[in-house]
Design a protein around this motif. Structure first.
Motif, PDB file in Angstrom:
ATOM      1  N   ASP A 234       0.827  -1.203   0.000  1.00 10.98           N
ATOM      2  CA  ASP A 234       0.000   0.000   0.000  1.00 10.98           C
ATOM      3  C   ASP A 234       0.863   1.256   0.000  1.00 10.98           C
ATOM      4  O   ASP A 234       0.551   2.241  -0.686  1.00 10.98           O
ATOM      5  CB  ASP A 234      -0.923   0.005   1.222  1.00 10.98           C
ATOM      6  N   SER A 235       1.940   1.231   0.773  1.00 10.26           N
ATOM      7  CA  SER A 235       2.813   2.404   0.828  1.00 10.26           C
ATOM      8  C   SER A 235       3.506   2.641  -0.512  1.00 10.26           C
ATOM      9  O   SER A 235       3.656   3.790  -0.949  1.00 10.26           O
ATOM     10  CB  SER A 235       3.850   2.234   1.942  1.00 10.26           C
ATOM     11  N   VAL A 236       3.918   1.557  -1.183  1.00  8.55           N
ATOM     12  CA  VAL A 236       4.547   1.713  -2.503  1.00  8.55           C
ATOM     13  C   VAL A 236       3.550   2.283  -3.495  1.00  8.55           C
ATOM     14  O   VAL A 236       3.873   3.190  -4.287  1.00  8.55           O
ATOM     15  CB  VAL A 236       5.091   0.358  -2.996  1.00  8.55           C
ATOM     16  N   VAL A 339      11.883   5.803  -6.036  1.00  7.82           N
ATOM     17  CA  VAL A 339      10.828   5.972  -5.026  1.00  7.82           C
ATOM     18  C   VAL A 339      10.377   4.624  -4.489  1.00  7.82           C
ATOM     19  O   VAL A 339      10.219   4.438  -3.269  1.00  7.82           O
ATOM     20  CB  VAL A 339       9.642   6.753  -5.633  1.00  7.82           C
ATOM     21  N   GLU A 340      10.186   3.659  -5.375  1.00  5.18           N
ATOM     22  CA  GLU A 340       9.773   2.334  -4.914  1.00  5.18           C
ATOM     23  C   GLU A 340      10.856   1.690  -4.050  1.00  5.18           C
ATOM     24  O   GLU A 340      10.562   1.111  -2.993  1.00  5.18           O
ATOM     25  CB  GLU A 340       9.455   1.434  -6.114  1.00  5.18           C
ATOM     26  N   THR A 341      12.118   1.825  -4.465  1.00  6.21           N
ATOM     27  CA  THR A 341      13.217   1.241  -3.684  1.00  6.21           C
ATOM     28  C   THR A 341      13.326   1.892  -2.313  1.00  6.21           C
ATOM     29  O   THR A 341      13.473   1.197  -1.289  1.00  6.21           O
ATOM     30  CB  THR A 341      14.538   1.400  -4.449  1.00  6.21           C
ATOM     31  N   ASP A 342      13.253   3.225  -2.274  1.00  9.07           N
ATOM     32  CA  ASP A 342      13.359   3.929  -0.993  1.00  9.07           C
ATOM     33  C   ASP A 342      12.196   3.590  -0.071  1.00  9.07           C
ATOM     34  O   ASP A 342      12.374   3.488   1.150  1.00  9.07           O
ATOM     35  CB  ASP A 342      13.407   5.443  -1.231  1.00  9.07           C
ATOM     36  N   THR A 343      11.009   3.422  -0.633  1.00  7.96           N
ATOM     37  CA  THR A 343       9.851   3.082   0.196  1.00  7.96           C
ATOM     38  C   THR A 343       9.999   1.697   0.811  1.00  7.96           C
ATOM     39  O   THR A 343       9.747   1.501   2.006  1.00  7.96           O
ATOM     40  CB  THR A 343       8.566   3.154  -0.647  1.00  7.96           C
ATOM     41  N   ARG A 344      10.413   0.736   0.005  1.00  5.65           N
ATOM     42  CA  ARG A 344      10.607  -0.620   0.535  1.00  5.65           C
ATOM     43  C   ARG A 344      11.759  -0.636   1.550  1.00  5.65           C
ATOM     44  O   ARG A 344      11.694  -1.339   2.570  1.00  5.65           O
ATOM     45  CB  ARG A 344      10.875  -1.595  -0.605  1.00  5.65           C
ATOM     46  N   GLN A 345      12.798   0.128   1.269  1.00  3.93           N
ATOM     47  CA  GLN A 345      13.918   0.188   2.203  1.00  3.93           C
ATOM     48  C   GLN A 345      13.491   0.813   3.530  1.00  3.93           C
ATOM     49  O   GLN A 345      13.941   0.383   4.596  1.00  3.93           O
ATOM     50  CB  GLN A 345      15.056   0.987   1.588  1.00  3.93           C
TER      51      GLN A 345
END
Length: 428
Positions: A234-236, A339-345
């Motif tokens: 959901d956050s991604v 953005v997707e990488t930073d969110t998952r990280q």
């Protein structure tokens, strides 16, 4: 008198402003930054500039009326003055009825204004994150100074006890030196933390738009954990759908496409509606060269201009805009991936920080139980005051580790909220 006023104003401007001590909570710091931060102020000014630029570009499409006089002395045939016949009073109105390039330029200006609003939103989120991060670091440094000061005091008492035992012959001389070294190291640590705290305070004051000499003191408060997205997916999804930086690049891409189309549209015809009025006089010899004379004269009609050949410069500018559009597409794709990488990280860092905080809490509980046990043994004569002071020193170390873990957890949470554009709402 004027020179005295100028000198006085210059002296006032150069006079240093007195520093202040400001005690702020995290919420107050963020609100102040969103109101006074220079980066946000510049972003808002750029937003206003792009909004006004729409009117600047749109102006040629609106009617323009000119009035004046073409009064002149004529000797012979009445020749034109600046494209019009000599007259006492003249007026002219021009309105562009059709101009494809101009219409596309207006659309481009509107798109740039939309992009500026996204840029302001991104700047607000970035400033909020920077403020929160500096505040957490300053808060951690302030607490660490208090603990380091207490540690130095405890080690000073331990050193005094060791010196007493050395004097009694119960400890070796090297133990006294080791105790003195521990005190010096503790005081050095407290001094370094003080310098770090002053640097962080100056950096935070600058972000808040205050005098860097102002001392920012974090208020003592208990903050609840902010509301986070329900899941990583959901956050991604929220980060990709509502990210202002992505929206800004998409707006830039749309503006570049409009710019390319406007250059290509230069080959289209342009149609202007023209109305003109002139008040003529006989002293310009109109009666000598024309069969009839009329004092009041007017005309209205269309002025049509059609480019006969393609302009190489327009084609090159269109190609250049197309290349810029391809560059923006590449940046947009790279930004989406980041953005997707930073969110998952950020999700991973939250999980690691929560585990580290729990371990630090358990470690602190164990250290406190050890201190209580040694206090009980001290009353029974089974432990020495030195043992108790050293245990308290260790307890303070565990407190520092807990503060570090809490700050790391909050920092990871704020980073996740920054990606999903929920940070400003959460901190306010």
């Amino acid at each position: 008198m004027k020179k005295l006023i100028i000198v006085f104003c210059a002296a006032c401007a150069s006079y240093p402003v007195a520093a202040e001590n400001r005690t702020l909570s995290l919420k107050q710091a963020v609100e102040l930054a969103l109101r006074e931060n220079p980066d946000i102020t510049l972003a808002r000014l750029e937003e206003q500039r792009t909004a006004l630029n729409v009117q600047v570009v749109k102006e040629p499409l609106l009617p323009r009326v000119f009035a004046g006089s073409g009064l002149a002395y004529s000797n012979g045939f009445p020749m034109s003055i600046d494209g019009t016949a000599p007259s006492i009073v003249e007026a002219k109105a021009v309105r562009t009825m059709y101009s494809r390039p101009q219409g596309l330029q207006v659309a481009q200006a509107r798109e740039n204004a939309v992009g500026a609003t996204y840029s302001t939103a991104a700047t607000r989120e970035e400033v909020a994150l920077r403020t929160a991060t500096l505040f957490l670091d300053l808060e951690k440094a302030t607490r660490a100074i208090d603990l380091a000061t207490k540690q130095a005091e405890e080690l000073s008492r331990v050193a005094a006890l060791v010196r007493l035992r050395v004097g009694e012959g119960k400890e070796k001389e090297i133990e006294g030196r080791r105790a003195a070294l521990n005190v010096a190291r503790a005081r050095q640590k407290a001094g370094m933390l003080g310098s770090q705290s002053r640097r962080l305070s100056a950096s935070l004051a600058t972000v808040l738009g205050l005098n860097p000499a102002d001392t920012i003191v974090p208020a003592s408060e208990e903050r609840a954990n902010p509301a986070l997205p329900s899941s990583e997916e959901d956050s991604v999804r929220e980060a990709l759908n509502d990210n202002p930086e992505i929206r800004k690049l998409e707006s830039d891409l749309a503006a570049k496409n409009l710019q390319m189309r406007s250059f290509k549209a230069m080959r289209y015809p342009k149609v202007d509606l023209v109305a003109q009025y002139g008040l003529f006089a006989k002293f310009n010899h109109y009666t000598d060269y024309f069969r009839t004379f009329q004092r009041n004269n007017g005309e209205i009609g269309l002025a049509v201009s059609v480019p006969l050949f393609a302009n190489a410069q327009d084609e090159a500018q269109a190609a250049q805009a197309e290349v810029d559009g391809q560059r923006i597409r590449t940046e947009l794709q790279r930004l989406r991936g980041r953005v997707e990488t930073d969110t998952r990280q950020a999700w991973e860092e939250i999980g690691e920080a929560e585990t580290a905080q729990e371990v630090a809490r358990l470690d602190l509980d164990l250290a406190r139980e050890q201190v209580n046990l040694l206090l009980a043994q001290l009353e029974e004569g089974k432990a020495t005051l030195k043992d108790v002071e050293e245990a308290r020193y260790g307890e303070h170390e565990k407190w520092m580790q807990l503060y570090d873990a809490r700050a790391s957890l909050e920092r990871a949470q704020f980073q996740l909220l920054r990606q999903t554009r929920m940070l400003v709402a959460a901190l306010r």
